[in-house]
Design a protein around this motif. Sequence first.
Motif, PDB file in Angstrom:
ATOM      1  N   ASN A  52      38.894  32.594  43.549  1.00 53.20           N
ATOM      2  CA  ASN A  52      37.329  33.511  42.930  1.00 53.20           C
ATOM      3  C   ASN A  52      37.609  33.763  41.512  1.00 53.20           C
ATOM      4  OD1 ASN A  52      36.065  33.454  45.282  1.00 53.20           O
ATOM      5  ND2 ASN A  52      36.430  35.407  45.890  1.00 53.20           N
ATOM      6  N   SER A  53      38.372  33.695  41.647  1.00 60.99           N
ATOM      7  CA  SER A  53      38.131  34.519  39.548  1.00 60.99           C
ATOM      8  C   SER A  53      38.592  32.984  39.163  1.00 60.99           C
ATOM      9  CB  SER A  53      39.395  35.800  39.733  1.00 60.99           C
ATOM     10  OG  SER A  53      39.459  36.916  39.214  1.00 60.99           O
ATOM     11  N   THR A  54      39.743  32.449  39.525  1.00 58.30           N
ATOM     12  CA  THR A  54      39.387  31.394  39.670  1.00 58.30           C
ATOM     13  C   THR A  54      38.189  30.665  38.964  1.00 58.30           C
ATOM     14  OG1 THR A  54      42.151  30.700  39.911  1.00 58.30           O
ATOM     15  CG2 THR A  54      41.097  28.660  38.450  1.00 58.30           C
ATOM     16  N   ILE A  55      37.167  30.517  39.354  1.00 61.67           N
ATOM     17  CA  ILE A  55      36.174  29.450  40.070  1.00 61.67           C
ATOM     18  C   ILE A  55      35.338  29.771  38.633  1.00 61.67           C
ATOM     19  CG2 ILE A  55      34.023  29.110  41.255  1.00 61.67           C
ATOM     20  CD1 ILE A  55      35.942  28.610  43.465  1.00 61.67           C
ATOM     21  N   VAL A  56      35.376  31.865  38.720  1.00 56.76           N
ATOM     22  CA  VAL A  56      34.221  31.901  37.466  1.00 56.76           C
ATOM     23  C   VAL A  56      34.234  32.122  36.378  1.00 56.76           C
ATOM     24  CG1 VAL A  56      33.321  34.110  37.216  1.00 56.76           C
ATOM     25  CG2 VAL A  56      33.006  34.321  40.009  1.00 56.76           C
ATOM     26  N   ALA A  57      35.707  31.593  36.162  1.00 59.46           N
ATOM     27  CA  ALA A  57      36.168  31.784  35.218  1.00 59.46           C
ATOM     28  C   ALA A  57      36.438  30.370  34.304  1.00 59.46           C
ATOM     29  CB  ALA A  57      37.982  32.642  35.101  1.00 59.46           C
ATOM     30  N   TRP A 185      37.503  37.047  33.450  1.00 61.47           N
ATOM     31  CA  TRP A 185      38.690  36.759  34.332  1.00 61.47           C
ATOM     32  C   TRP A 185      39.051  38.997  34.563  1.00 61.47           C
ATOM     33  CZ3 TRP A 185      41.873  33.687  37.259  1.00 61.47           C
ATOM     34  CH2 TRP A 185      42.750  33.977  37.709  1.00 61.47           C
ATOM     35  N   SER A 186      38.847  39.092  33.158  1.00 67.12           N
ATOM     36  CA  SER A 186      39.492  41.110  33.588  1.00 67.12           C
ATOM     37  C   SER A 186      38.124  41.828  33.938  1.00 67.12           C
ATOM     38  CB  SER A 186      39.885  41.298  32.513  1.00 67.12           C
ATOM     39  OG  SER A 186      38.897  41.297  30.889  1.00 67.12           O
ATOM     40  N   ASP A 187      36.536  40.901  33.949  1.00 59.98           N
ATOM     41  CA  ASP A 187      35.356  41.961  33.936  1.00 59.98           C
ATOM     42  C   ASP A 187      35.575  42.296  35.342  1.00 59.98           C
ATOM     43  OD1 ASP A 187      33.136  42.815  33.126  1.00 59.98           O
ATOM     44  OD2 ASP A 187      31.967  41.209  34.492  1.00 59.98           O
ATOM     45  N   TYR A 201      34.932  39.155  45.717  1.00 59.35           N
ATOM     46  CA  TYR A 201      35.893  39.841  44.758  1.00 59.35           C
ATOM     47  C   TYR A 201      36.446  38.709  44.024  1.00 59.35           C
ATOM     48  CZ  TYR A 201      34.027  44.432  47.453  1.00 59.35           C
ATOM     49  OH  TYR A 201      33.637  44.762  48.080  1.00 59.35           O
ATOM     50  N   THR A 202      36.398  39.533  43.452  1.00 58.77           N
ATOM     51  CA  THR A 202      37.566  38.487  41.868  1.00 58.77           C
ATOM     52  C   THR A 202      39.052  39.962  42.230  1.00 58.77           C
ATOM     53  OG1 THR A 202      36.239  39.625  40.336  1.00 58.77           O
ATOM     54  CG2 THR A 202      35.980  37.625  40.492  1.00 58.77           C
ATOM     55  N   LEU A 203      39.742  39.003  41.421  1.00 60.78           N
ATOM     56  CA  LEU A 203      41.099  39.991  41.388  1.00 60.78           C
ATOM     57  C   LEU A 203      40.897  41.278  40.799  1.00 60.78           C
ATOM     58  CD1 LEU A 203      43.385  37.267  39.754  1.00 60.78           C
ATOM     59  CD2 LEU A 203      43.709  38.406  42.444  1.00 60.78           C
ATOM     60  N   PRO A 204      40.430  41.509  40.054  1.00 61.67           N
ATOM     61  CA  PRO A 204      40.067  43.018  38.854  1.00 61.67           C
ATOM     62  C   PRO A 204      39.515  44.252  40.682  1.00 61.67           C
ATOM     63  CG  PRO A 204      39.423  41.329  37.414  1.00 61.67           C
ATOM     64  CD  PRO A 204      39.439  40.638  38.604  1.00 61.67           C
ATOM     65  N   ALA A 222      51.096  47.656  40.727  1.00 62.91           N
ATOM     66  CA  ALA A 222      51.496  47.245  40.067  1.00 62.91           C
ATOM     67  C   ALA A 222      51.664  45.907  40.178  1.00 62.91           C
ATOM     68  CB  ALA A 222      53.278  47.763  39.409  1.00 62.91           C
ATOM     69  N   ALA A 223      52.217  45.830  41.727  1.00 61.73           N
ATOM     70  CA  ALA A 223      52.649  43.880  41.791  1.00 61.73           C
ATOM     71  C   ALA A 223      51.440  43.189  41.696  1.00 61.73           C
ATOM     72  CB  ALA A 223      53.176  43.728  42.918  1.00 61.73           C
ATOM     73  N   GLY A 224      50.094  44.189  41.931  1.00 62.00           N
ATOM     74  CA  GLY A 224      48.410  43.835  42.431  1.00 62.00           C
ATOM     75  C   GLY A 224      48.424  43.580  40.445  1.00 62.00           C
ATOM     76  N   SER A 225      48.717  44.153  39.963  1.00 61.27           N
ATOM     77  CA  SER A 225      48.200  44.016  38.231  1.00 61.27           C
ATOM     78  C   SER A 225      48.583  42.956  37.603  1.00 61.27           C
ATOM     79  CB  SER A 225      48.373  45.315  37.670  1.00 61.27           C
ATOM     80  OG  SER A 225      47.540  46.504  38.241  1.00 61.27           O
ATOM     81  N   VAL A 226      50.525  42.515  37.631  1.00 65.06           N
ATOM     82  CA  VAL A 226      50.534  41.740  37.395  1.00 65.06           C
ATOM     83  C   VAL A 226      50.396  40.598  37.642  1.00 65.06           C
ATOM     84  CG1 VAL A 226      53.193  40.489  37.597  1.00 65.06           C
ATOM     85  CG2 VAL A 226      52.918  43.326  37.081  1.00 65.06           C
ATOM     86  N   ILE A 227      50.353  40.097  39.384  1.00 60.88           N
ATOM     87  CA  ILE A 227      49.308  39.500  39.514  1.00 60.88           C
ATOM     88  C   ILE A 227      47.698  38.631  38.878  1.00 60.88           C
ATOM     89  CG2 ILE A 227      48.380  38.342  41.721  1.00 60.88           C
ATOM     90  CD1 ILE A 227      50.368  39.652  43.446  1.00 60.88           C
ATOM     91  N   SER A 228      47.643  39.151  38.739  1.00 61.82           N
ATOM     92  CA  SER A 228      45.878  39.499  37.691  1.00 61.82           C
ATOM     93  C   SER A 228      46.161  39.430  36.626  1.00 61.82           C
ATOM     94  CB  SER A 228      45.373  40.692  38.128  1.00 61.82           C
ATOM     95  OG  SER A 228      45.617  41.294  37.468  1.00 61.82           O
ATOM     96  N   ILE A 229      47.133  39.477  35.739  1.00 61.40           N
ATOM     97  CA  ILE A 229      47.442  39.483  34.326  1.00 61.40           C
ATOM     98  C   ILE A 229      48.293  37.862  33.846  1.00 61.40           C
ATOM     99  CG2 ILE A 229      46.921  41.211  33.907  1.00 61.40           C
ATOM    100  CD1 ILE A 229      49.485  41.728  33.074  1.00 61.40           C
TER     101      ILE A 229
END
Length: 254
Positions: A52-57, A185-187, A201-204, A222-229
């Motif tokens: 989802n995040s990839t498509i939107v971004a 991506w970070s919105d 849902y997007t990654l954030p 923290a693991a989920g945050s690393v995946i998202s950034i």
Amino acid sequence: MLIPLLWLLSTALKSGDENIFAFPPQLIPARPTFRNFITVWQTNPFGRYFINSTIVAVLTVGLNLLVCSLAAYPLARLVFRGREVIFSLVVSTILIPFQIVMIPLYILTVQLGLRNSYLGLIFPYIASAFGIFLMRQAFQSVPKELEEAARMDGCSELGIWWNVMLPATRPALVTLAIFTFIGSWSDFLWPLIVLDRPEYYTLPLGVAQLAGSFSLDWRLIAAGSVISIVPVILLFVFLQRYIVPTETGSGLKG
């Protein structure tokens, strides 16, 4: 600047018996493990969030580059009455916080039937005042001789924009693409407002769900945050060499 990122990665790699709040902080885990990443990926639809995040971004970047460059071209190269006034009004919208236009945007999104859709997530970012400003400055730095030569060859204004201006301002386009991608991506706020169906849902939003799913297990968060950034960091590392030429050529440096 790097210490918070290193601390985030260190927390994501620590096993369950390590104290993540130890003082002084222990940045190097005693027994590094990828179990936290595996747990997050298996117990939550992070693959769906990532798609989802990839498509939107990607769609946001493409539409933003198209609209901003089309709007900036006449403001930079064409002469017409009120050009400077229009440009000043566009740039002045940068001063308006998103929170002020958030409710009207939401109402408009609902009326257009775009709630819980990819287009609804993209809608507020199709154009940006910063993008128009950046591309106008870049277009103004292109030598007029190139434009005149193309016009003598019978090229239309749209053809000059496509065949002359865009290739000549590629660093500015890449810079705008980086900023737009990172912002999309970070919105967190806009997807939180316009979505209530988890399949969009997007990654954030997915990372925010971890706080409730695992009762504030900071290792998993923290693991989920690393995946998202990680995608943002990789994008910036590979494309950051275009930013300095753009700042120099558009007058944005300093």
